[in-house]
Design an enzyme around this catalytic site. Structure first.
Site, PDB file in Angstrom:
ATOM      1  CG  ASN A  40      -1.768   1.233   1.347  1.00 50.67           C
ATOM      2  OD1 ASN A  40      -1.894   2.007   0.394  1.00 50.67           O
ATOM      3  ND2 ASN A  40      -2.365   1.433   2.508  1.00 50.67           N
TER       4      ASN A  40
ATOM      5  CD  GLU B 127      -2.872   5.331   6.949  1.00 56.78           C
ATOM      6  OE1 GLU B 127      -1.834   5.013   7.531  1.00 56.78           O
ATOM      7  OE2 GLU B 127      -2.986   5.330   5.702  1.00 56.78           O
TER       8      GLU B 127
END
Length: 248
Positions: A10, A96
């Site tokens: 990621n 997040e």
């Protein structure tokens, strides 16, 4: 069949066109590995990445999608648009996103349904905060997130679950092997009870995974791979993680 092993990177909000040079080493490692290798860059880099690596073994995915198939949603990206660009996977419900954008389990579930409808594999993220861990609520939090975030149409072919304790992401801290094993055992039990092929859904661990601890993490029961953040930005860091997973 056993869960398919997956090393997923990621890139978050990192990387420009110059960073595509890192793909060459990653693509070579993916070609040699028996596990799957996935990179999820910022959306603007998806098409350039696919153009660079071609139809090889290195998979490219997105970091989020909207729950709607199309419409007046300025700044958002539909799952079908990711698929049209060549993406195969999409990360959903990352901590997040949950923290910065207030994403709920219900929204993550709707996004996963949209991803499935578009032909994407949904990498659904779950994880507890430090306060929840300290309060002894980890298993309850993870069970609730799993039940609320995974749609009924989930299968081993279209869904991956990533356990990422929020307090371990980007901090250099990792849970003990026993703590990881406890959560992954819960995930496997709940998925097996709920889904016909729940025993085959890949379970990833994420949170400060790096070359120095990857082999130890991959030796834990029901850990089928990793969702890697910062260490996936450079081939020199990510390739050893791929190699460790392949050997696990």
């Amino acid at each position: 069949m056993a869960p398919r092993k997956l090393a997923a990177g990621n890139w978050k909000m990192n990387g420009t066109l110059a960073a595509l040079d890192q793909l060459d080493g990653m693509a070579a490692a993916a070609e040699d590995a028996s596990c799957d290798v996935l990179i999820c860059p910022p959306a603007l880099l998806i098409h350039p990445m696919i153009a660079r690596v071609g139809a090889g073994d290195l998979l490219i995915g997105g970091q989020d999608c909207h729950a709607a198939a199309q419409g007046a949603h300025t700044g958002d990206i539909a799952a079908a648009q990711l698929r049209d660009a060549g993406a195969t996977h999409v990360i959903l419900g990352h901590s997040e996103r949950r923290a910065d954008h207030g994403e709920t389990d219900a929204l993550v579930r709707a996004k996963a349904q949209a991803a499935h409808q578009a032909g994407l594999v949904a990498v659904i993220c779950l994880g507890e905060t430090e306060a929840q861990r300290d309060a002894g609520a980890t298993l309850d939090v993870i069970a609730t997130q799993l039940a609320g975030s995974v749609p009924d149409g989930a299968t081993a072919a279209n869904t991956v679950i990533a356990y990422e304790p929020v307090w371990a992401i980007g901090t250099g801290r990792t849970p003990t092997t026993d703590q990881i094993a406890e959560v992954h055992a819960l995930l496997r039990d709940r998925l097996t009870a709920r889904l016909e092929d729940g025993a085959d859904v890949a379970l990833l661990y994420g949170g400060s995974v790096k070359p120095t601890n990857a082999a130890e993490i991959f030796a834990i029961a029901h850990v089928n791979g990793a969702l890697v953040g910062g260490a996936s930005l450079k081939a020199a860091d990510f390739v050893p993680i791929i190699t460790a997973l392949d050997a696990a």
